[in-house]
Write an enzyme that holds these catalytic residues in place. Sequence first.
Site, PDB file in Angstrom:
ATOM      1  CD  GLU A 129      -2.624   1.420   2.520  1.00 35.59           C
ATOM      2  OE1 GLU A 129      -2.728   2.575   3.006  1.00 35.59           O
ATOM      3  OE2 GLU A 129      -3.146   0.413   3.028  1.00 35.59           O
ATOM      4  CB  THR A 168      -5.749   2.599   5.049  1.00 37.97           C
ATOM      5  OG1 THR A 168      -5.236   1.349   4.572  1.00 37.97           O
ATOM      6  CG2 THR A 168      -5.932   3.562   3.888  1.00 37.97           C
TER       7      THR A 168
END
Length: 289
Positions: A129, A168
């Site tokens: 990510e 996140t």
Amino acid sequence: MEVLLAKSAGFCFGVKRAVEQVYEQIEKGGPIYTYGPIIHNEQVVEDLASQGVQVIEHPDEIAKEDRSQAILVIRSHGVPESVIHTLKEEKIPFEDATCPFVKKIHKTVAEYSEKGYEIVIIGSAKHPEVQGILGWAKNGGTVVESKEDALLFKPSKEEKPICVVAQTTFNYKKFQELVEIFSKKGYDILAVNTICNATSTRQTEAESLAKDSDAMIVIGGTHSSNSRKLYEICKNQCENTFFIQTAEDLPDIPVSSFASLGITAGASTPNTIIQEVLKACQKQVSQNY
């Protein structure tokens, strides 16, 4: 003995959406590829592989004769902007299953790097990510994971403003601590809390459950960053915290010796695995009473 399962344990919205997109493609037929493992859960990836889904790390791995019929599904973690350009240029059909919350970070990083901000990403540099987010910063960025990293950080130009975002699934309290370090240095910073609500809820719930339990079980894949962070959070509150992948790992844990047991799971853990662990724990308890 009491066995409690955290309400927020298991698949988050982004992961569920990505996995469903791959299964939908399976029903349509044709060669199917995923750009990296669709999620960090070995059991899900193995099941998809058994149905013909192939994991690749670069578009070149798709055979040229397959490209007109194949579909490439981009994993929930997202990819650098350059990968999207390559897929479009080489006319490789693809479905973008990037988590919408990750997509929002891509947009933020692209926008502020275009405005001249230096980009700082709080997260794990090796996580896909974070690697994907870096690929949306026009002039690159810096990844900060620890207090030491934050203390050592210096912008390329003292007068340059800094845009700080987060992976996140990063620990929210740690994010706040690292942003505070930047603030105390007197930098001109814009801190954008990009930790998704599901992550914050899961972490808060896990911490609370761990405080009230004699033992905790965290279920997750070995490569799942959010599951590992859940383990760290629970371990800080409950010394008897165990990390497992499936119910097959339970024989190594003296479940019935504890007065209370809490169970939580990372965002990449299917409900089927969570229920198997829960039932196995309940069975051990009933056999000892």
